[in-house]
Design a protein around this motif. Structure first.
Motif, PDB file in Angstrom:
ATOM      1  N   LEU A  59      -4.007 -20.020 -44.617  1.00  0.00           N
ATOM      2  CA  LEU A  59      -4.883 -18.827 -45.142  1.00  0.00           C
ATOM      3  C   LEU A  59      -3.895 -17.718 -45.457  1.00  0.00           C
ATOM      4  N   THR A  60      -3.025 -16.911 -44.664  1.00  0.00           N
ATOM      5  CA  THR A  60      -2.006 -16.093 -44.304  1.00  0.00           C
ATOM      6  C   THR A  60      -0.865 -15.953 -45.163  1.00  0.00           C
ATOM      7  N   ALA A  61      -0.990 -17.276 -45.143  1.00  0.00           N
ATOM      8  CA  ALA A  61       0.403 -17.686 -46.740  1.00  0.00           C
ATOM      9  C   ALA A  61      -0.067 -16.942 -48.459  1.00  0.00           C
ATOM     10  N   ARG A  62      -1.379 -17.570 -47.674  1.00  0.00           N
ATOM     11  CA  ARG A  62      -1.925 -17.646 -49.447  1.00  0.00           C
ATOM     12  C   ARG A  62      -2.770 -15.786 -50.104  1.00  0.00           C
ATOM     13  N   LEU A  63      -2.891 -15.423 -48.498  1.00  0.00           N
ATOM     14  CA  LEU A  63      -2.361 -13.569 -48.742  1.00  0.00           C
ATOM     15  C   LEU A  63      -1.313 -13.440 -49.067  1.00  0.00           C
ATOM     16  N   GLN A  64      -0.717 -13.379 -48.389  1.00  0.00           N
ATOM     17  CA  GLN A  64       1.096 -12.824 -48.701  1.00  0.00           C
ATOM     18  C   GLN A  64       1.177 -13.413 -49.775  1.00  0.00           C
ATOM     19  N   ASN A  65       0.924 -14.984 -51.327  1.00  0.00           N
ATOM     20  CA  ASN A  65       1.561 -14.927 -52.143  1.00  0.00           C
ATOM     21  C   ASN A  65       0.645 -13.942 -52.476  1.00  0.00           C
ATOM     22  N   LEU A  66      -0.306 -13.766 -52.462  1.00  0.00           N
ATOM     23  CA  LEU A  66      -1.543 -12.606 -53.092  1.00  0.00           C
ATOM     24  C   LEU A  66      -0.601 -11.573 -53.960  1.00  0.00           C
ATOM     25  N   VAL A  67      -0.054 -10.804 -52.909  1.00  0.00           N
ATOM     26  CA  VAL A  67       0.540  -9.310 -51.907  1.00  0.00           C
ATOM     27  C   VAL A  67       1.746  -9.770 -52.954  1.00  0.00           C
ATOM     28  N   SER A  68       2.303 -10.122 -53.329  1.00  0.00           N
ATOM     29  CA  SER A  68       3.648 -10.288 -53.660  1.00  0.00           C
ATOM     30  C   SER A  68       3.545 -10.323 -55.152  1.00  0.00           C
ATOM     31  N   ALA A  69       2.403 -10.920 -55.532  1.00  0.00           N
ATOM     32  CA  ALA A  69       2.109 -11.172 -56.837  1.00  0.00           C
ATOM     33  C   ALA A  69       1.276  -9.363 -57.568  1.00  0.00           C
ATOM     34  N   LEU A  70       0.518  -8.883 -56.968  1.00  0.00           N
ATOM     35  CA  LEU A  70       0.120  -7.916 -57.079  1.00  0.00           C
ATOM     36  C   LEU A  70       1.574  -6.800 -56.752  1.00  0.00           C
ATOM     37  N   SER A  71       1.806  -7.028 -56.196  1.00  0.00           N
ATOM     38  CA  SER A  71       3.313  -6.024 -56.050  1.00  0.00           C
ATOM     39  C   SER A  71       3.686  -6.012 -57.212  1.00  0.00           C
ATOM     40  N   ALA A  72       4.709  -6.880 -57.928  1.00  0.00           N
ATOM     41  CA  ALA A  72       5.058  -6.761 -58.968  1.00  0.00           C
ATOM     42  C   ALA A  72       3.384  -6.388 -60.355  1.00  0.00           C
ATOM     43  N   ALA A  73       2.178  -7.134 -60.505  1.00  0.00           N
ATOM     44  CA  ALA A  73       1.347  -6.274 -61.214  1.00  0.00           C
ATOM     45  C   ALA A  73       1.621  -4.306 -60.737  1.00  0.00           C
ATOM     46  N   SER A  74       1.373  -4.249 -59.926  1.00  0.00           N
ATOM     47  CA  SER A  74       1.269  -2.819 -60.043  1.00  0.00           C
ATOM     48  C   SER A  74       2.458  -1.898 -61.163  1.00  0.00           C
ATOM     49  N   GLU A  75       3.935  -2.320 -61.105  1.00  0.00           N
ATOM     50  CA  GLU A  75       4.139  -2.033 -61.554  1.00  0.00           C
ATOM     51  C   GLU A  75       4.260  -2.007 -63.404  1.00  0.00           C
ATOM     52  N   SER A  76       3.643  -3.483 -63.733  1.00  0.00           N
ATOM     53  CA  SER A  76       2.673  -3.054 -65.399  1.00  0.00           C
ATOM     54  C   SER A  76       1.868  -2.118 -65.687  1.00  0.00           C
ATOM     55  N   GLU A  77       0.627  -2.046 -64.106  1.00  0.00           N
ATOM     56  CA  GLU A  77      -0.156  -0.908 -64.236  1.00  0.00           C
ATOM     57  C   GLU A  77       0.361   0.251 -64.064  1.00  0.00           C
ATOM     58  N   ALA A  78       1.128   0.468 -63.807  1.00  0.00           N
ATOM     59  CA  ALA A  78       2.193   2.267 -63.935  1.00  0.00           C
ATOM     60  C   ALA A  78       2.323   2.128 -65.753  1.00  0.00           C
ATOM     61  N   ALA A  79       3.605   1.528 -65.470  1.00  0.00           N
ATOM     62  CA  ALA A  79       3.384   1.026 -67.523  1.00  0.00           C
ATOM     63  C   ALA A  79       2.747   1.390 -68.429  1.00  0.00           C
ATOM     64  N   ALA A  80       1.413   0.263 -68.153  1.00  0.00           N
ATOM     65  CA  ALA A  80      -0.233   0.561 -69.259  1.00  0.00           C
ATOM     66  C   ALA A  80      -0.803   1.987 -68.234  1.00  0.00           C
ATOM     67  N   ALA A  81      -0.647   2.677 -67.762  1.00  0.00           N
ATOM     68  CA  ALA A  81      -1.465   3.492 -67.482  1.00  0.00           C
ATOM     69  C   ALA A  81      -0.856   5.010 -67.993  1.00  0.00           C
ATOM     70  N   LYS A  82       0.522   4.887 -68.117  1.00  0.00           N
ATOM     71  CA  LYS A  82       1.738   5.786 -68.882  1.00  0.00           C
ATOM     72  C   LYS A  82       0.797   5.718 -70.370  1.00  0.00           C
ATOM     73  N   GLN A  83       0.814   4.293 -70.873  1.00  0.00           N
ATOM     74  CA  GLN A  83       0.487   4.593 -71.969  1.00  0.00           C
ATOM     75  C   GLN A  83      -1.346   4.315 -72.661  1.00  0.00           C
ATOM     76  N   ALA A  84      -1.716   4.561 -71.400  1.00  0.00           N
ATOM     77  CA  ALA A  84      -3.033   4.967 -71.752  1.00  0.00           C
ATOM     78  C   ALA A  84      -3.832   6.428 -71.974  1.00  0.00           C
ATOM     79  N   VAL A  85      -2.972   6.987 -70.839  1.00  0.00           N
ATOM     80  CA  VAL A  85      -2.599   8.825 -71.064  1.00  0.00           C
ATOM     81  C   VAL A  85      -2.095   8.897 -72.652  1.00  0.00           C
ATOM     82  N   GLU A  86      -1.292   8.197 -73.051  1.00  0.00           N
ATOM     83  CA  GLU A  86      -0.067   8.771 -74.420  1.00  0.00           C
ATOM     84  C   GLU A  86      -0.837   7.973 -75.740  1.00  0.00           C
TER      85      GLU A  86
END
Length: 393
Positions: A76-103
């Motif tokens: 379970l801990t390994a699955r959570l660590q993998n999930l956190v890694s994937a979410l870190s990359a998704a956060s960068e995409s979210e930031a870009a999407a948020a900027k585009q949403a404001v525009e």
């Protein structure tokens, strides 16, 4: 619980068997696994904020660490660590999407402002103000929805767009007030016209009920006369309606006189209804039909009565008795129909065969001690026996 080369104390479960204790701590693990799975599913499906999911994953990781549960906590801990890694990359995409949403939001609100400014630039004399007001209200609703549901705009851009929208809205409101102020003169003409219609309607009073057709013609003129302003319209309409009410009251009084004249007929039909009441309990269907036919003949001889509402109520009462006799006749025909009897006998035989088979199944289930099969067999037997009783078998 053994983890690698070491043993870990999971917890205690007093007042229970070892099997119950193990099942309890296995359920604890299953609950944690469900939380991890839910986070993974939410991440795959999208729609949830990556930052929110990261916070949730961190909270679950704390619960997993050293949890009082029996299961593969390391997995379970390994699955959570993998999930956190994937979410870190998704956060960068979210930031870009948020900027585009404001525009995009700035562009959408700019479009709303431009529509409002175009509405304010119209010639006030050519504008359909009911429609224009609705359009401006719709634009304001869109603006509020963007504010409530859209991303937050930069302060300078948001204030500038709001000032433009507010100015355009104020201009439209000013033009609307000016336009309606010019309608006052037109309203005076309509008030004079409607006042003459009121006087003509009041003059119909001596005609009583006979004045209703003329009043309805005046009502058509009233509808075509236009608006004279709410306050004036309400006052004039009150007088106009009162004149009509007096005419219709005369008709009501005439109807009351007709009703009084029909009182004996009403009493006669009520007496026939009392005579018809025993028909429902008459066991001999032929006698019931003969009695009903006699009453129907007398009913028709009495003739029409007033008011129509009273006549309909009495007719409905007699119709219920007629429907009861007709239903009994239909049931008698179906009961004595050879084809129906044949189908019923065939169904009875099938039910007897099914009941015999189910009784054998029940005996076998009882011999084997299978509670689930016993219950199923009993339910099926009860259902077949109920059907058989309904068929009279």
């Amino acid at each position: 619980m053994r983890e690698g080369d070491t043993w870990r104390v999971v917890g205690q479960f007093p007042d229970g068997t070892p099997a119950e204790a193990l099942a309890y701590f296995e359920r604890k693990y299953a609950d944690l696994a469900s939380e991890v799975t839910l986070l993974e599913v939410r991440h795959r499906r999208g729609g949830a904020s990556a930052s929110d999911l990261r916070a949730a994953a961190a909270a679950v990781m704390i619960k997993v660490d050293g949890a009082a549960a029996v299961g593969d906590l390391a997995a379970l801990t390994a699955r959570l660590q993998n999930l956190v890694s994937a979410l870190s990359a998704a956060s960068e995409s979210e930031a870009a999407a948020a900027k585009q949403a404001v525009e995009d939001a700035v562009a959408e609100r700019t479009a709303i402002v431009e529509q409002a400014e175009a509405l304010a630039a119209r010639d006030p004399q050519t504008v359909q103000w009911k429609q224009a007001s609705a359009e401006m209200s719709s634009l304001f609703d869109q603006w509020q929805q963007h504010q409530q549901n859209g991303p937050r705009l930069p302060k300078a851009a948001g204030q500038q767009l709001w000032k433009r929208f507010r100015d355009a809205r104020s201009t439209v409101d000013k033009h609307r007030r000016e336009f309606y102020s010019q309608l006052d003169e037109a309203h005076k003409v309509v008030r004079q016209r409607k006042n003459r219609l009121v006087e003509r309607a009041e003059a119909l009073a001596p005609q009583g009920e006979d004045g209703i057709p003329a009043y309805r013609a005046l009502l058509d003129e009233w509808k075509a006369a236009g608006r004279a302003g709410k306050k004036a319209d309400d006052a004039l309409w009150a007088r106009f309606k009162a004149a009509g009410d007096a005419l219709f009251q005369a008709r009501t009084e005439r109807a009351a006189a007709d009703a009084e004249a029909s009182k004996e007929k009403i009493d006669a039909k009520k007496e026939l209804l009392q005579q018809a009441a025993p028909i429902a309990d008459e066991p001999d269907l032929s006698k019931a039909r003969a009695l009903l036919t006699s009453i129907q003949r007398q009913w028709d001889e009495i003739g029409r009565i007033h008011p129509r509402e009273a006549e309909r109520a009495l007719d409905d009462d007699l119709r219920k008795i007629e429907q009861g006799v007709r239903a009994r006749e239909d049931a008698d025909w179906k009961r004595n129909n050879p084809e129906t009897k044949a189908r019923a006998n065939d169904m009875t035989r099938q039910l007897h065969d099914a009941i015999a088979k189910l009784e054998e199944d029940l005996a076998a289930a009882e011999a084997g001690g299978d509670a689930r099969k016993i219950a199923a067999a009993k339910d099926a037997l009860d259902a077949r026996r109920a059907w058989l009783r309904a068929l009279g078998g």
